[in-house]
Design a protein around this motif. Structure first.
Motif, PDB file in Angstrom:
ATOM      1  N   GLY A 168       0.817  -1.205   0.000  1.00  0.00           N
ATOM      2  CA  GLY A 168       0.000   0.000   0.000  1.00  0.00           C
ATOM      3  C   GLY A 168       0.850   1.253   0.000  1.00  0.00           C
ATOM      4  N   TRP A 169       0.401   2.270  -0.733  1.00  0.00           N
ATOM      5  CA  TRP A 169       1.109   3.554  -0.794  1.00  0.00           C
ATOM      6  C   TRP A 169       0.148   4.678  -0.442  1.00  0.00           C
ATOM      7  N   TYR A 170       0.706   5.796   0.009  1.00  0.00           N
ATOM      8  CA  TYR A 170      -0.086   6.935   0.467  1.00  0.00           C
ATOM      9  C   TYR A 170       0.365   8.211  -0.245  1.00  0.00           C
ATOM     10  N   PRO A 171      -0.101   8.445  -1.462  1.00  0.00           N
ATOM     11  CA  PRO A 171       0.301   9.686  -2.154  1.00  0.00           C
ATOM     12  C   PRO A 171      -0.186  10.906  -1.379  1.00  0.00           C
ATOM     13  N   GLU A 172       0.645  11.925  -1.353  1.00  0.00           N
ATOM     14  CA  GLU A 172       0.296  13.123  -0.590  1.00  0.00           C
ATOM     15  C   GLU A 172      -0.866  13.855  -1.250  1.00  0.00           C
ATOM     16  N   SER A 173      -1.878  14.172  -0.435  1.00  0.00           N
ATOM     17  CA  SER A 173      -3.031  14.928  -0.908  1.00  0.00           C
ATOM     18  C   SER A 173      -3.350  16.011   0.110  1.00  0.00           C
ATOM     19  N   ASP A 174      -4.097  17.019  -0.316  1.00  0.00           N
ATOM     20  CA  ASP A 174      -4.328  18.179   0.554  1.00  0.00           C
ATOM     21  C   ASP A 174      -5.708  18.129   1.214  1.00  0.00           C
ATOM     22  N   PHE A 175      -6.030  17.013   1.862  1.00  0.00           N
ATOM     23  CA  PHE A 175      -7.330  16.884   2.504  1.00  0.00           C
ATOM     24  C   PHE A 175      -7.410  17.742   3.768  1.00  0.00           C
ATOM     25  N   ALA A 176      -8.596  18.263   4.016  1.00  0.00           N
ATOM     26  CA  ALA A 176      -8.876  19.023   5.228  1.00  0.00           C
ATOM     27  C   ALA A 176     -10.222  18.564   5.784  1.00  0.00           C
ATOM     28  N   VAL A 177     -10.401  18.728   7.086  1.00  0.00           N
ATOM     29  CA  VAL A 177     -11.650  18.351   7.743  1.00  0.00           C
ATOM     30  C   VAL A 177     -12.334  19.632   8.220  1.00  0.00           C
ATOM     31  N   ARG A 178     -13.630  19.725   7.939  1.00  0.00           N
ATOM     32  CA  ARG A 178     -14.369  20.912   8.374  1.00  0.00           C
ATOM     33  C   ARG A 178     -15.800  20.519   8.696  1.00  0.00           C
ATOM     34  N   LEU A 179     -16.495  21.429   9.374  1.00  0.00           N
ATOM     35  CA  LEU A 179     -17.912  21.241   9.670  1.00  0.00           C
ATOM     36  C   LEU A 179     -18.734  22.061   8.688  1.00  0.00           C
ATOM     37  N   GLU A 180     -19.616  21.400   7.955  1.00  0.00           N
ATOM     38  CA  GLU A 180     -20.497  22.083   7.011  1.00  0.00           C
ATOM     39  C   GLU A 180     -21.870  22.294   7.641  1.00  0.00           C
ATOM     40  N   ASP A 181     -22.480  23.410   7.299  1.00  0.00           N
ATOM     41  CA  ASP A 181     -23.830  23.684   7.791  1.00  0.00           C
ATOM     42  C   ASP A 181     -24.799  22.714   7.121  1.00  0.00           C
ATOM     43  N   ALA A 182     -25.531  21.949   7.940  1.00  0.00           N
ATOM     44  CA  ALA A 182     -26.499  20.987   7.415  1.00  0.00           C
ATOM     45  C   ALA A 182     -27.932  21.425   7.663  1.00  0.00           C
ATOM     46  N   GLY A 183     -28.134  22.691   8.125  1.00  0.00           N
ATOM     47  CA  GLY A 183     -29.478  23.209   8.378  1.00  0.00           C
ATOM     48  C   GLY A 183     -30.058  22.705   9.690  1.00  0.00           C
TER      49      GLY A 183
END
Length: 540
Positions: free
Chosen positions: A402-417
Motif C-alpha cells: 500500500g502507498w499513500y500519495p500526498e493529498s491536501d485533505f482538510a476536515v471541516r464542519l459544514e452547515d447541514a441546516g
C-alpha cells in the motif's frame, strides 16, 4: 564489526525455513556485512537439520540449538546476545525481507544514529499503515505515530538494547511483542522510518499455522495487557507523551472488545472480556487518556467505565450501520499528477448524514447514535475535529503493498441546516506516478485507488468510484519518466478508479484519444522483491 545481525527464532518451521532464507541470504548489503543467526527452540520436526544444512552452505549463517522454551521470547534474546552486528534485525521464521531491506535500513539508521529503524511492511498479513507513509530520518513517540506499530520486526541498535536492558519476556507470554516495543519506544532518543521501500513481508502460511495464530485465554491475555500499560507508565512521565501511548492501547486493545463487530457477536467470552477490560481501565488508565479520545470513542469508554454493556451493544448496533460516502470528481492530469476533487462523509442506514447538533452553545453527538443511552443522550462532541483526517491509498494488486500519495485533505464542519453541522473530509486527490510510492515511482502493475477517513472516532475505507459514461477516461493515458513508462487510468468493472502502470493489463493501443508525454524524469530500476507464489499478479 558486522553491520547487521538478523535473528530468526525457529520452531517446527519445516519448508518455511527455505522460503524465508531465500530472501535473507540474497540481501544487497553483501554477505560480508551481515550474518543470519537462527535459534532453534527445540524443534521436533526436521527444522534443525534444515538449519544445519544452511549453515554448512553459507558462511554468514550461524545456528544455535536449545531446549524448547515454548515461546519466541527466549530464542530472540539468545540470538540478540549472540549477535556480532552493530544493529539487530528480528525476523519471524515464516516471513520475508525485501532484498534491499538491510542495506536501506542500516544506511538510514547509521546516518542518523538511530536506536530503532522501522521498515515499511507489506505482505498477505499486513494491513495498511500510514506509519510508513513516507521516509522519516528522525522522530520519537512524541512526534510520530510509532506506537501504532508494535511488532518487533524492526532493526535495533544492539548497544541500545543492551544499555537499556530491553529484552523479550521469556516463557509463555502473550503480547511479548508489545511489552518489548513499549519499553524500546519509551526510551529511544531517535527512531527512523523507511517509507519508500517495502522491507518486511508478513506472509500468511498456506497451512494457517503462523506463530501469532493462537487462541485467547482471557485472564492471561488481559494480565499481560496490564503489563504493557505498566511498562509504558514505568518508562515515561505522566503527561501528553504517556497519554498518547496509552490512548492507542485504550482505543485498540480495550475498545475493540466493546465495539462492533465483536460485541454484537455470539462469542461466549463477551461478558468475560468486558469485565476484564473494565477492571483494567478503572485500575490502570489515567482519566486524561479517555478525555483525549474523539467523541464516539470517548462515549464508548464512558459507557465501559459506567458498566453499561447493554448500552455499548446498542451503540455498536448503530455505528455498525454507518457507511462511507465518497464523491469523486472527474480525474484530470495537472502538473504531472492525476488529480480529482474528493469529498468524504458518513451516513446512517437511511442515507441521512452523520451530524452534530448545536444546542445552547454546545455541539452534541448525533441523537441517532445517543438516543436511549443512559447518561449520554446529550453527549458533547468536544473538539469535533479531534483525530479527524483523510488520506488516499493505492493498493498494488498481487504484491500486497500500500502507498499513500500526498493529498491536501482538510476536515471541516459544514452547515447541514436546522442547527446541525456535518463533518466532512474534502480536498484534492493528487497521484504523481513518479513520487506516489513513498517519494519514488510506482512499479509496473495495477494500483487500485481508495480513500480512508475518520471523523468523530469512526473510521471507514471507501473505494473511489466513477462513471465511465459521465467521467470518461479516454485520452487520459500519459507517458512519464525516462525511459518512458505508460500510465493508464481506468474504471474497473465495479467502477473503481485504478491506474495501470507500464501497460500491465491494458495496452496503449487499446486506449482511444491522444497520449501526452509528460515529466521526462529518470525512473530508477525496479526494486527487487521476494520470490515465490505470493507475488503472482491478479489481473482484472
Amino acid at each position: 564489526m558486522l553491520k547487521v545481525s538478523v535473528v530468526v527464532p525457529v520452531y517446527n518451521a519445516g519448508p518455511y525455513i527455505e522460503k524465508c532464507a531465500e530472501t535473507l541470504l540474497r540481501q544487497s548489503i553483501g554477505p560480508d556485512a551481515y550474518e543470519v543467526v537462527y535459534v532453534d527452540d527445540g524443534s521436533t520436526d526436521d527444522s534443525a537439520e534444515r538449519l544445519d544444512r544452511l549453515a554448512e552452505r553459507h558462511p554468514h549463517v550461524r545456528v544455535h540449538h536449545q531446549e524448547n522454551s515454548g515461546w519466541p521470547g527466549k530464542p530472540r534474546n539468545v540470538g540478540a546476545r549472540m549477535s556480532r552486528g552493530e544493529y539487530v534485525q528480528f525476523v519471524d521464521q515464516d516471513d520475508e525481507l525485501g532484498l534491499e531491506a538491510l542495506e536501506r535500513l542500516y544506511a538510514l539508521g547509521k546516518r542518523n544514529g538511530s536506536d530503532i529503524v522501522l521498515g515499511k511492511t507489506a505482505g498477505t498479513m499486513a494491513g495498511p499503515s500510514n506509519v510508513f507513509a513516507r521516509t522519516i530520518d528522525r522522530c520519537t513517540v512524541e512526534t510520530h505515530t510509532l506506537f501504532e506499530s508494535l511488532t518487533p520486526h524492526k532493526m535495533f541498535r544492539r548497544e541500545f538494547l543492551l544499555e537499556n536492558e530491553i529484552r523479550f519476556p521469556e516463557g509463555r507470554c502473550r503480547l511479548e511483542d508489545q511489552l518489548f516495543m513499549a519499553h524500546a519506544y519509551s526510551v529511544a532518543k531517535c527512531v527512523s522510518v523507511v517509507g519508500d521501500y517495502p522491507c518486511y513481508y508478513w506472509m500468511r502460511r498456506e497451512d494457517g499455522k503462523n506463530t501469532s495464530s493462537r487462541g485467547l485465554v482471557v485472564d492471561e491475555y488481559f494480565g499481560y495487557l496490564r503489563k504493557v500499560v505498566q511498562t509504558v507508565k514505568a518508562h515515561t512521565r505522566p503527561g501528553p507523551v504517556q497519554d498518547k501511548m496509552l490512548r492507542r492501547t485504550y482505543r485498540v486493545e480495550i475498545l475493540r472488545q466493546v465495539s462492533e463487530p465483536y460485541v454484537l457477536s455470539s462469542h461466549r467470552q463477551i461478558e468475560e472480556r468486558y469485565e476484564a477490560v473494565r477492571k483494567l481501565v478503572l485500575e490502570e488508565f489515567p482519566p486524561s487518556v479517555l478525555a483525549g479520545l474523539p467523541a464516539v470513542a470517548r462515549l464508548r469508554g464512558y459507557l465501559l467505565e459506567q458498566g453499561r454493556l447493554d448500552a455499548l451493544c446498542l451503540l455498536a448496533g448503530r455505528t455498525k450501520q454507518m457507511a462511507p460516502r465518497a464523491e469523486l470528481g472527474r480525474p484530470r492530469w495537472h502538473e504531472g499528477a492525476l488529480t480529482a476533487p474528493v469529498r468524504l462523509h458518513l451516513v446512517h442506514a437511511d442515507g441521512k448524514p452523520l451530524t452534530l447538533v448545536e444546542r445552547r452553545g454546545r455541539l452534541l453527538l448525533d441523537p441517532v447514535l445517543t438516543e436511549g443511552l443512559p447518561g449520554a443522550e446529550e453527549w458533547e462532541a468536544g473538539d469535533p475535529l479531534n483525530a479527524a483526517y483523510g488520506e488516499i491509498r493505492l493498493s498494488h494488486r498481487g504484491q500486497h503493498i500500500g502507498w499513500y500519495p500526498e493529498s491536501d485533505f482538510a476536515v471541516r464542519l459544514e452547515d447541514a441546516g436546522r442547527g446541525r453541522k456535518k463533518p466532512v473530509v474534502s480536498g484534492t486527490m493528487r497521484i504523481d506516478p513518479l513520487t506516489a510510492a513513498g517519494g519514488g515511482p510506482l512499479e509496473r502493475g495495477v494500483h487500485d485507488v481508495s480513500a480512508f477517513f475518520q471523523v468523530l472516532g469512526l473510521g471507514r475505507s471507501a473505494a473511489l468510484r466513477g462513471d465511465w459514461k459521465s467521467q470518461p477516461l479516454a485520452g487520459q493515458a500519459v507517458q512519464v519518466g525516462t525511459p518512458t513508462r505508460t500510465v493508464i487510468p481506468y474504471w474497473t468493472a465495479s467502477r473503481q478508479l485504478a491506474i495501470d502502470i507500464g501497460e500491465f493489463y491494458h495496452r496503449l493501443s487499446d486506449v482511444p484519444g491522444r497520449v501526452t508525454l509528460r515529466q521526462r524524469i529518470r525512473i530508477p530500476a525496479p526494486v527487487r522483491r521476494p520470490l515465490g507464489k505470493a507475488w503472482r499478479y491478479v489481473r482484472g
